[in-house]
Design a protein around this motif. Structure first.
Motif, PDB file in Angstrom:
ATOM      1  N   GLU A  31     -62.364   7.633  18.154  1.00 41.40           N
ATOM      2  CA  GLU A  31     -62.538   6.756  17.293  1.00 41.40           C
ATOM      3  C   GLU A  31     -64.277   5.841  17.409  1.00 41.40           C
ATOM      4  OE1 GLU A  31     -59.363   4.188  16.103  1.00 41.40           O
ATOM      5  OE2 GLU A  31     -60.648   2.554  15.495  1.00 41.40           O
ATOM      6  N   LEU A  32     -64.205   5.385  18.704  1.00 39.46           N
ATOM      7  CA  LEU A  32     -65.471   4.399  19.222  1.00 39.46           C
ATOM      8  C   LEU A  32     -66.666   5.456  18.915  1.00 39.46           C
ATOM      9  CD1 LEU A  32     -63.489   2.802  21.887  1.00 39.46           C
ATOM     10  CD2 LEU A  32     -64.318   1.660  19.725  1.00 39.46           C
ATOM     11  N   HIS A  91     -57.088  -1.647  23.606  1.00 33.00           N
ATOM     12  CA  HIS A  91     -57.115  -0.831  22.532  1.00 33.00           C
ATOM     13  C   HIS A  91     -57.940  -1.618  21.282  1.00 33.00           C
ATOM     14  CE1 HIS A  91     -53.830   1.810  24.213  1.00 33.00           C
ATOM     15  NE2 HIS A  91     -54.561   1.743  24.865  1.00 33.00           N
ATOM     16  N   SER A  92     -57.249  -2.900  21.131  1.00 34.03           N
ATOM     17  CA  SER A  92     -57.592  -3.695  20.027  1.00 34.03           C
ATOM     18  C   SER A  92     -59.054  -4.379  20.148  1.00 34.03           C
ATOM     19  CB  SER A  92     -56.784  -4.695  19.631  1.00 34.03           C
ATOM     20  OG  SER A  92     -55.598  -4.361  19.384  1.00 34.03           O
ATOM     21  N   LEU A  93     -59.411  -5.044  21.641  1.00 30.29           N
ATOM     22  CA  LEU A  93     -60.665  -5.395  21.800  1.00 30.29           C
ATOM     23  C   LEU A  93     -61.610  -4.312  21.705  1.00 30.29           C
ATOM     24  CD1 LEU A  93     -62.349  -7.711  22.767  1.00 30.29           C
ATOM     25  CD2 LEU A  93     -61.659  -7.564  25.177  1.00 30.29           C
ATOM     26  N   SER A  94     -61.500  -3.101  22.185  1.00 26.71           N
ATOM     27  CA  SER A  94     -62.424  -1.911  22.013  1.00 26.71           C
ATOM     28  C   SER A  94     -62.828  -1.948  20.629  1.00 26.71           C
ATOM     29  CB  SER A  94     -61.895  -0.765  22.375  1.00 26.71           C
ATOM     30  OG  SER A  94     -61.590  -0.749  23.838  1.00 26.71           O
ATOM     31  N   SER A 107     -53.633  -6.627  11.702  1.00 28.14           N
ATOM     32  CA  SER A 107     -54.132  -5.760  12.806  1.00 28.14           C
ATOM     33  C   SER A 107     -55.728  -6.203  12.721  1.00 28.14           C
ATOM     34  CB  SER A 107     -54.275  -4.384  12.023  1.00 28.14           C
ATOM     35  OG  SER A 107     -55.115  -3.487  12.699  1.00 28.14           O
ATOM     36  N   VAL A 108     -56.448  -5.535  13.933  1.00 27.52           N
ATOM     37  CA  VAL A 108     -57.796  -5.994  13.870  1.00 27.52           C
ATOM     38  C   VAL A 108     -58.637  -5.107  13.202  1.00 27.52           C
ATOM     39  CG1 VAL A 108     -57.691  -6.803  16.503  1.00 27.52           C
ATOM     40  CG2 VAL A 108     -58.135  -4.377  15.933  1.00 27.52           C
ATOM     41  N   LYS A 109     -58.034  -4.029  12.622  1.00 27.88           N
ATOM     42  CA  LYS A 109     -58.568  -3.004  11.752  1.00 27.88           C
ATOM     43  C   LYS A 109     -59.015  -3.830  10.224  1.00 27.88           C
ATOM     44  CE  LYS A 109     -56.595   0.878  13.729  1.00 27.88           C
ATOM     45  NZ  LYS A 109     -55.196   1.689  13.575  1.00 27.88           N
ATOM     46  N   GLU A 125     -49.933  -3.578  17.384  1.00 27.66           N
ATOM     47  CA  GLU A 125     -50.941  -4.342  17.533  1.00 27.66           C
ATOM     48  C   GLU A 125     -50.641  -5.767  18.028  1.00 27.66           C
ATOM     49  OE1 GLU A 125     -54.459  -4.458  16.100  1.00 27.66           O
ATOM     50  OE2 GLU A 125     -54.697  -2.417  14.697  1.00 27.66           O
ATOM     51  N   HIS A 126     -51.620  -6.448  18.428  1.00 25.89           N
ATOM     52  CA  HIS A 126     -51.727  -8.008  19.008  1.00 25.89           C
ATOM     53  C   HIS A 126     -52.820  -8.601  18.559  1.00 25.89           C
ATOM     54  CE1 HIS A 126     -50.207 -11.440  20.520  1.00 25.89           C
ATOM     55  NE2 HIS A 126     -50.191 -11.078  21.884  1.00 25.89           N
TER      56      HIS A 126
END
Lengths: 337, 337, 337
Positions: free
Chosen positions: C223-224, C193-196, C32-34, C156-157
């Motif tokens: 979240e942002l 979503h992930s890029l944000s 995940s990017v997280k 996720e990707h």
């Protein structure tokens, strides 16, 4: 990448394999047999012959180590796909197999130009099989990397024609002035169309043997006639004509293709002729001792299994010549031969 | 290709991997467990053990660099296909994957003999999975290159049996005189048939635990009896017999296979017995400390997930032994071990 | 395997590629990017940039020679699958392609944990594409070898998001404080979503341009916002607001995604807005000279073909950055960078 010199392989009359950035095919596409003049063929077959000797001597070598082939098949063709995969692997390169295009996101409406521009980010050369005529030319228009046409619908399949001619050259020694008899479905068979064109560069005499409904298209007959090629059409390998030998007697190369039942208006019509287009040991009794029988495969009964034992049966060796031809083309467009 | 000497790997009692053209399996087909005598197995497992050590030490090595495997799967089997692919790649060789045969021209009526004679033009060895009994033997009859049978219908799957036995040897140290309990569908499971045959060479005692409708075929029971193998059949791992231990108590190897609902006449009949053939931590409480649980995988409930934590659960290690066994076979038929 | 030292590639400020067993990502999963903090990204992109330079200089090299990637795709994704294959091959490693899972025994009810525990017997790293959210995390829980998430349903990707950000960094030089405009279907597009989330680490200003029914989910906006990111939502790239420039005028990165007809309640509703979300040369007339247009591809009409000629069209270069990003990740989780 070694950019300094070419490698002499064994000091004698072998072709130098190695960096050949000035070679005529570096970076080029292979789209159609029409793009080749006779000198091109001489060059391709010198390289292909060299590949044959290298494979016989050492099996595999690292001429294309580090190079990547994207094998992009929009329709299945195990034979062609496997042949290109083996060609790349025998040269030490790697393959990205893309066989299941119909199920993949690539097929979800994405255009062919977008797909090839994506794949060329990953690969050094793209082999393309596509059901639509002109697909390879379209791909080549957009791609920066070389495209090799592995068949586009009823259009061209140039590497098949090139391997067919290479088979004739290696088996018989020369194609000049040979009598080549093509048999079966000459109307729909793109392999016989392309091979006819290549053979016209060698002044071959062509016999076309087919049912009337499946004869060689007028357009190709006319194109060959303009080049002064001798052509004769028959509906039977053994026509009853006074004072003449059967067609097979003069034949140096018998090129067999499949006659499909679906091409006929009725099953009765098919049944009437079908046996005329099946090669048996009996057929070959009237043939020269030194001649070859070819077939693009797969066969489904057009050549009886007993013929396999005959040394003139060249169709499995033909597959092997396909490997060497494709090795040559890959090496050439990547600047290594 | 280095033809001069064999390579000693570390100077001690390791097998020499390298050119072994005089080795007994060079150029041979692997078609059936019936082709092996006990000395053959000893040889195969010495090589497989060597492969295990090499992989542990260096992961991958170049014993088969330049060799090409055609992985010809007429029916899907991700597990077997991946295992052979990995085996070839860990030995430095390359693979031509042919997985989608059903959609391809290969399947358009072409005969298996023609397909293998084509593929052997490109590859050095062919691994074949086919739905029909006897397909591998047919392929081997026509092919010049070695054929490895990766399963032909309800027929044989010899590399599975070989890896099963290798698992027993590596995990327990010896197969001589072991008590092996086979559980589940013993009628339709080709893995248990082949393994039984191999174990008969080691004088194993065999327990067969299955529902009555799924018991070991009489033909195999009779074949084993002729060799003097002790066999006992049960319908329950824990049969209620006065003064006897449950079957599991004496078991050195418990080999579990799937019992499919479809095999029973009615769902009621299935429901009645199904729990007898599920292995749980409870089952293993009565088992020896030193024994192993095997399964050819995939499992779908026959072994509960809690068992995975038990060190006696050997089924994932079994997959790894499959890699070493297939590496050994590939190296052997290609003359490198 | 060389365990002694790291390799300096050219003596200057290049990253040392080679054994990096102490490096932070060795043996780790990419799920995940997280999971990334900004320092992680810096590290990943230094390695990815190094990969870019190595590919430009020598095409392919042997950093992962002998390593095997299992490319496990439960749903087709030619683009992602090919990209990982190429990444592994450019690093000298091998690939086990498992693309046809739906037809294979793997899909016959076997659990994902069992499948990955089998594949890790053969491979050194597993790339997983799966239609279910959380599949990669589940796989990682059971696997001993690293899992790289190549997309799990609407989840996720992460490698897509990482390559998107790498594209921005390489093309623009820095992501700090950029104005990034995301356009199209922001509700369902996991890439935006992930890029944000990644861009929030760089204090980017985000413009969201979408039809009302396809706007960025409240959960992500919130979240942002918590991280202090400036966000503005529009339904049109060129909103009619007194005294303001069109959104495109301030944009450094325009990230386009597809708006699918099926997302709308009626065709009429779709027809009303569809042209607002197609990028043409006209659109770019109002844009900065130094900005880029991105798209995760495949596109189906969202960007007109004429835009391809514009040097600001970065979407095909984006594919290439994907290769370098995936090369970096593979090298890192395998302890080589």
């Amino acid at each position: 990448m070694n950019t300094s010199t070419t490698r002499k392989l064994n000091g004698s009359n072998h072709l130098p394999l190695g960096d050949q950035r000035n070679a005529p095919f570096y970076g080029k596409d292979i789209l159609s047999v029409k793009q080749f003049i006779r000198d091109d063929l001489t060059y391709i077959y010198e390289v292909a012959h060299e590949m044959r000797e290298m494979v016989a001597r050492i099996g595999t070598f690292d001429l294309l180590k580090g190079k990547i082939l994207a094998n992009l098949f929009y329709e299945p063709s195990t034979r062609t796909s496997s042949s290109f995969t083996a060609a790349m692997e025998r040269l030490g390169g790697s393959v990205i197999p893309i066989n299941e295009v119909r199920y993949s996101s690539v097929s979800k409406g994405e255009s062919l130009p977008d797909t090839v521009r994506t794949l060329e980010c990953y690969a050094d050369v793209i082999v393309l099989r596509h059901p639509e005529v002109g697909a390879s030319a379209l791909a080549a228009k957009y791609a920066r990397k070389p495209i090799i046409n592995a068949g586009d619908g009823v259009g061209e399949h140039p590497t098949q024609a090139l391997l067919d001619l290479f088979t004739i050259l290696e088996e018989i020694g020369d194609a000049e002035g040979l009598t080549v008899t093509m048999l079966g479905d000459l109307k729909n068979g793109r392999t016989v169309h392309s091979l006819s064109r290549l053979l016209s560069l060698f002044h071959a005499k062509l016999n076309f043997v087919s049912p009337a409904v499946l004869e060689m298209p007028a357009e190709i007959v006319s194109e060959l006639a303009d080049k002064g090629i001798h052509q004769h059409a028959y509906t039977d390998l053994d026509p009853v004509i006074a004072d003449t030998d059967p067609v097979i007697a003069d034949t140096d190369v018998l090129y067999v293709t499949r006659v499909q039942k679906e091409r006929f208006a009725s099953e009765a019509e098919y049944d009437e002729v079908k046996n005329l287009y099946v090669i048996t040991p009996e057929t070959l009794k009237q043939a020269k001792k030194k001649m070859i029988v070819m077939h693009p495969l797969p066969r489904v009964g057009e050549i009886s299994l007993e013929v396999d034992e005959d040394p003139r049966a060249a169709y499995f060796r033909q597959m092997e010549y396909g490997l060497y031809t494709r090795m040559a083309l890959l090496a050439m467009v990547l600047g290594k031969a």
